[in-house]
Design an enzyme around this catalytic site. Structure first.
Site, PDB file in Angstrom:
ATOM      1  N   VAL A  84       0.842  -1.200   0.000  1.00  0.00           N
ATOM      2  CA  VAL A  84       0.000   0.000   0.000  1.00  0.00           C
ATOM      3  C   VAL A  84       0.877   1.250   0.000  1.00  0.00           C
ATOM      4  O   VAL A  84       0.510   2.278  -0.556  1.00  0.00           O
ATOM      5  CB  VAL A  84      -1.002  -0.009   1.182  1.00  0.00           C
ATOM      6  CG1 VAL A  84      -0.301   0.096   2.525  1.00  0.00           C
ATOM      7  CG2 VAL A  84      -2.008   1.119   1.049  1.00  0.00           C
ATOM      8  N   GLY A  85       2.053   1.151   0.636  1.00  0.00           N
ATOM      9  CA  GLY A  85       2.988   2.286   0.646  1.00  0.00           C
ATOM     10  C   GLY A  85       3.582   2.439  -0.746  1.00  0.00           C
ATOM     11  O   GLY A  85       3.854   1.454  -1.436  1.00  0.00           O
ATOM     12  N   GLY A 163      -5.523   7.228   8.986  1.00  0.00           N
ATOM     13  CA  GLY A 163      -6.003   6.738   7.688  1.00  0.00           C
ATOM     14  C   GLY A 163      -6.611   5.356   7.877  1.00  0.00           C
ATOM     15  O   GLY A 163      -7.131   5.034   8.947  1.00  0.00           O
ATOM     16  N   ILE A 165      -5.218   2.358   8.129  1.00  0.00           N
ATOM     17  CA  ILE A 165      -4.587   1.532   9.166  1.00  0.00           C
ATOM     18  C   ILE A 165      -4.676   2.218  10.535  1.00  0.00           C
ATOM     19  O   ILE A 165      -4.988   1.581  11.542  1.00  0.00           O
ATOM     20  CB  ILE A 165      -3.126   1.209   8.781  1.00  0.00           C
ATOM     21  CG1 ILE A 165      -3.122   0.329   7.529  1.00  0.00           C
ATOM     22  CG2 ILE A 165      -2.387   0.521   9.923  1.00  0.00           C
ATOM     23  CD1 ILE A 165      -1.765   0.120   6.889  1.00  0.00           C
ATOM     24  N   ARG A 252       6.680   3.840   8.203  1.00  0.00           N
ATOM     25  CA  ARG A 252       7.954   3.684   7.505  1.00  0.00           C
ATOM     26  C   ARG A 252       9.056   4.180   8.441  1.00  0.00           C
ATOM     27  O   ARG A 252       8.867   5.160   9.181  1.00  0.00           O
ATOM     28  CB  ARG A 252       8.001   4.509   6.208  1.00  0.00           C
ATOM     29  CG  ARG A 252       7.202   3.917   5.056  1.00  0.00           C
ATOM     30  CD  ARG A 252       7.831   2.636   4.507  1.00  0.00           C
ATOM     31  NE  ARG A 252       7.124   2.116   3.356  1.00  0.00           N
ATOM     32  CZ  ARG A 252       6.158   1.177   3.412  1.00  0.00           C
ATOM     33  NH1 ARG A 252       5.803   0.651   4.582  1.00  0.00           N
ATOM     34  NH2 ARG A 252       5.578   0.746   2.306  1.00  0.00           N
ATOM     35  N   HIS A 300       9.552  -5.717   9.850  1.00  0.00           N
ATOM     36  CA  HIS A 300       8.554  -5.235   8.874  1.00  0.00           C
ATOM     37  C   HIS A 300       7.568  -6.357   8.510  1.00  0.00           C
ATOM     38  O   HIS A 300       7.489  -6.772   7.351  1.00  0.00           O
ATOM     39  CB  HIS A 300       9.255  -4.694   7.625  1.00  0.00           C
ATOM     40  CG  HIS A 300       8.393  -3.758   6.822  1.00  0.00           C
ATOM     41  ND1 HIS A 300       8.892  -2.727   6.073  1.00  0.00           N
ATOM     42  CD2 HIS A 300       7.046  -3.707   6.642  1.00  0.00           C
ATOM     43  CE1 HIS A 300       7.912  -2.085   5.465  1.00  0.00           C
ATOM     44  NE2 HIS A 300       6.767  -2.672   5.809  1.00  0.00           N
ATOM     45  N   SER A 303       1.951  -6.779   7.537  1.00  0.00           N
ATOM     46  CA  SER A 303       0.918  -7.439   6.718  1.00  0.00           C
ATOM     47  C   SER A 303       1.156  -8.942   6.579  1.00  0.00           C
ATOM     48  O   SER A 303       0.505  -9.599   5.764  1.00  0.00           O
ATOM     49  CB  SER A 303       0.887  -6.795   5.325  1.00  0.00           C
ATOM     50  OG  SER A 303       2.127  -6.989   4.666  1.00  0.00           O
TER      51      SER A 303
HETATM   52  P1  NDP Z   1      -3.767   5.956   4.255  1.00  0.00           P
HETATM   53  O1  NDP Z   1      -3.455   6.744   3.058  1.00  0.00           O
HETATM   54  O2  NDP Z   1      -5.157   5.466   4.469  1.00  0.00           O
HETATM   55  O3  NDP Z   1      -3.325   6.724   5.569  1.00  0.00           O
HETATM   56  C1  NDP Z   1      -2.193   7.524   5.611  1.00  0.00           C
HETATM   57  C2  NDP Z   1      -2.441   8.607   6.610  1.00  0.00           C
HETATM   58  O4  NDP Z   1      -1.247   9.386   6.717  1.00  0.00           O
HETATM   59  C3  NDP Z   1      -3.578   9.555   6.220  1.00  0.00           C
HETATM   60  O5  NDP Z   1      -4.547   9.535   7.219  1.00  0.00           O
HETATM   61  C4  NDP Z   1      -2.895  10.907   6.148  1.00  0.00           C
HETATM   62  O6  NDP Z   1      -3.691  11.922   6.716  1.00  0.00           O
HETATM   63  C5  NDP Z   1      -1.687  10.685   7.041  1.00  0.00           C
HETATM   64  N1  NDP Z   1      -0.722  11.732   6.839  1.00  0.00           N
HETATM   65  C6  NDP Z   1      -0.222  12.224   5.684  1.00  0.00           C
HETATM   66  N2  NDP Z   1       0.579  13.261   5.950  1.00  0.00           N
HETATM   67  C7  NDP Z   1       0.579  13.421   7.290  1.00  0.00           C
HETATM   68  C8  NDP Z   1       1.210  14.316   8.175  1.00  0.00           C
HETATM   69  N3  NDP Z   1       1.996  15.291   7.710  1.00  0.00           N
HETATM   70  N4  NDP Z   1       0.991  14.182   9.515  1.00  0.00           N
HETATM   71  C9  NDP Z   1       0.191  13.204   9.976  1.00  0.00           C
HETATM   72  N5  NDP Z   1      -0.441  12.336   9.175  1.00  0.00           N
HETATM   73  C10 NDP Z   1      -0.256  12.450   7.858  1.00  0.00           C
HETATM   74  O7  NDP Z   1      -2.750   4.709   4.206  1.00  0.00           O
HETATM   75  P2  NDP Z   1      -2.805   3.349   5.043  1.00  0.00           P
HETATM   76  O8  NDP Z   1      -3.388   3.607   6.389  1.00  0.00           O
HETATM   77  O9  NDP Z   1      -3.388   2.285   4.211  1.00  0.00           O
HETATM   78  O10 NDP Z   1      -1.235   3.053   5.190  1.00  0.00           O
HETATM   79  C11 NDP Z   1      -0.421   3.957   5.886  1.00  0.00           C
HETATM   80  C12 NDP Z   1       1.036   3.565   5.761  1.00  0.00           C
HETATM   81  O11 NDP Z   1       1.311   2.425   6.542  1.00  0.00           O
HETATM   82  C13 NDP Z   1       1.508   3.170   4.363  1.00  0.00           C
HETATM   83  O12 NDP Z   1       1.796   4.311   3.586  1.00  0.00           O
HETATM   84  C14 NDP Z   1       2.734   2.350   4.654  1.00  0.00           C
HETATM   85  O13 NDP Z   1       3.856   3.197   4.688  1.00  0.00           O
HETATM   86  C15 NDP Z   1       2.484   1.805   6.052  1.00  0.00           C
HETATM   87  N6  NDP Z   1       2.282   0.362   6.071  1.00  0.00           N
HETATM   88  C16 NDP Z   1       3.130  -0.423   6.812  1.00  0.00           C
HETATM   89  C17 NDP Z   1       2.927  -1.768   6.911  1.00  0.00           C
HETATM   90  C18 NDP Z   1       3.841  -2.618   7.712  1.00  0.00           C
HETATM   91  O14 NDP Z   1       4.024  -3.771   7.351  1.00  0.00           O
HETATM   92  N7  NDP Z   1       4.398  -2.129   8.788  1.00  0.00           N
HETATM   93  C19 NDP Z   1       1.818  -2.437   6.225  1.00  0.00           C
HETATM   94  C20 NDP Z   1       0.990  -1.522   5.475  1.00  0.00           C
HETATM   95  C21 NDP Z   1       1.226  -0.172   5.421  1.00  0.00           C
HETATM   96  P3  NDP Z   1      -4.423  12.964   5.750  1.00  0.00           P
HETATM   97  O15 NDP Z   1      -5.438  12.145   4.999  1.00  0.00           O
HETATM   98  O16 NDP Z   1      -5.019  13.961   6.670  1.00  0.00           O
HETATM   99  O17 NDP Z   1      -3.383  13.509   4.869  1.00  0.00           O
HETATM  100  C1  DGY Z   2       3.015  -1.869   2.658  1.00  0.00           C
HETATM  101  O1  DGY Z   2       2.153  -2.520   2.027  1.00  0.00           O
HETATM  102  O2  DGY Z   2       3.273  -0.682   2.423  1.00  0.00           O
HETATM  103  C2  DGY Z   2       3.731  -2.572   3.766  1.00  0.00           C
HETATM  104  O3  DGY Z   2       4.782  -1.885   4.272  1.00  0.00           O
HETATM  105  C3  DGY Z   2       3.998  -4.008   3.550  1.00  0.00           C
HETATM  106  O4  DGY Z   2       2.801  -4.691   3.443  1.00  0.00           O
END
Ligand code: NDP
Ligand code: DGY
Length: 335
Positions: A84-85, A163, A165, A252, A300, A303
């Site tokens: 998703v990232g 967001g 997650i 991240r 990491h 997921s």
């Molecule tokens: P979303 O796009 O749904 O959520 C991201 C959130 O980040 C939004 O709510 C956004 O808020 C917020 N954001 C952006 N800029 C800022 C800021 N300056 N300050 C605070 N918040 C901010 O994505 P997901 O929830 O689906 O995923 C989030 C992240 O989690 C991914 O991008 C990835 O990097 C990470 N991830 C990690 C995993 C792991 O294995 N550890 C697995 C999956 C994901 P706003 O809408 O107000 O801009």
């Molecule tokens: C993502 O999807 O961004 C995670 O970091 C791995 O699932």
């Protein structure tokens, strides 16, 4: 590298779960070459493998920049990332070339939120330390203050990025008896009402008001990595946290300044940290953070459930096919 068949050429930068491979191999649309390994593709092999490709399926560990796009050449129509990232994709360069992008939102939200809650509890209640003490003979008796940590009941939790997650994490934490849920982001979220979330536009305005009573007991980072969030959690940030507070990051690694985190943890500025993501990945085994008992580091695995990874692979394959055929992609990134 394996190559088979003909039709449109796609390059996969890694072995992916069979659910994804099956979709690609039975579609009759593309010939698949892949870096046939569970380890990352070396840069030279990526640059070679992508040549002439119409589609690229990549992972978060592959940096897709102008060099890769140039190596691919003008055929490239679609990039599908098994994540998703998308901070590993140079979107400005991709956009210039009119390439579509697929990603895997939603399908990994529950697994990642679950892991983040597990990490928070493991860190706050010192589970890795406890397990280690049982094994090394450090467990001498029940002792009133031995291995005490911090509980969620009656606590204030701050979520950076509510967001998909972040919200799933908040939903899971509320039943533990959390009293206040604060969150930051660029905009307030209507869905926050479900967890009585209180919004602060800027993290320092809200999560850390002047009166320390209102500071968060737990801070969970679940935002995306952007130029704005890079290094967001630094010395100034940690210095405003309570010294009983627990910090958790499953977004991240680059959102955190790790030297500043080390300082905050080793000086007692904050109580503990749980990290599912680091810079770099893997974190070198001699990294200072790994010497600290109050830092729990995972590789990491947010997921990492079998079913989630299978669904991610299937979705990324469908995204790739949609991009190749010029039809709808189930999850196309609009950028
Ligand atoms: P979303 O796009 O749904 O959520 C991201 C959130 O980040 C939004 O709510 C956004 O808020 C917020 N954001 C952006 N800029 C800022 C800021 N300056 N300050 C605070 N918040 C901010 O994505 P997901 O929830 O689906 O995923 C989030 C992240 O989690 C991914 O991008 C990835 O990097 C990470 N991830 C990690 C995993 C792991 O294995 N550890 C697995 C999956 C994901 P706003 O809408 O107000 O801009
Ligand atoms: C993502 O999807 O961004 C995670 O970091 C791995 O699932």
């Amino acid at each position: 590298m394996q190559t088979a068949g003909k039709l449109m050429k796609v390059f996969l930068t890694r072995r992916i779960p069979p659910e994804g491979m099956k979709i690609l191999s039975t579609a009759g649309v593309c010939e698949v070459s892949l870096w046939d390994s569970d380890e990352p593709v070396p840069r030279e092999e990526l640059l070679k493998g992508v040549q002439g490709a119409h589609g690229l399926l990549c992972l978060l560990s592959d940096k897709i920049d102008a060099e890769v796009l140039d190596a691919a050449g003008p055929n490239l129509k679609v990039i599908s990332t098994l994540s998703v990232g998308f901070d590993h994709l140079a979107l400005d360069e991709i956009k210039k070339r009119g390439i579509r992008v697929g990603y895997t939102p939603d399908v990994l939200t529950d697994a990642t939120a679950e892991l983040t809650v597990a990490l928070l509890l493991a860190t706050a209640r010192r589970l890795p330390e406890g397990v280690e003490e049982v094994k090394n003979g450090g467990w001498s008796s029940w002792k009133p203050l031995w291995l005490c940590g911090y509980g969620l009941s009656g606590s204030t939790v701050g979520v950076i990025g509510l967001g998909r997650i972040g919200m799933a994490i908040a939903r899971r934490l509320m039943p533990f008896g959390v009293k206040r849920l604060l969150y930051s982001g660029r905009t307030a979220k209507a869905h926050a009402a479900e967890v009585n979330g209180e919004f602060g536009l800027h993290i320092f305005d809200y999560l850390f008001p002047l009166f320390p009573l209102y500071s968060s007991d737990f801070i969970v980072v679940s935002c995306s990595l952007t130029p704005e969030t890079q290094g967001l959690c630094d010395k100034a940030f940690f210095s405003k946290m309570k010294n009983t507070a627990v910090f958790v990051n499953s977004s991240r690694g680059a959102v955190v300044n790790q030297e500043d985190l080390y300082e905050a943890l080793s000086s007692g500025q904050i109580a503990a940290a749980g990290l599912d993501v680091t810079t770099p990945e893997p974190l070198p085994t001699n990294h200072p953070l790994l010497t600290l008992k109050n830092c729990v580091v995972l590789p990491h695995i947010g997921s990492a459930t079998y079913s989630t990874r299978g669904i991610m692979a299937a979705l990324s394959a469908q995204n790739l096919l949609g991009g190749l055929q010029g039809t709808d992609m189930p999850s196309e990134l609009t950028y």
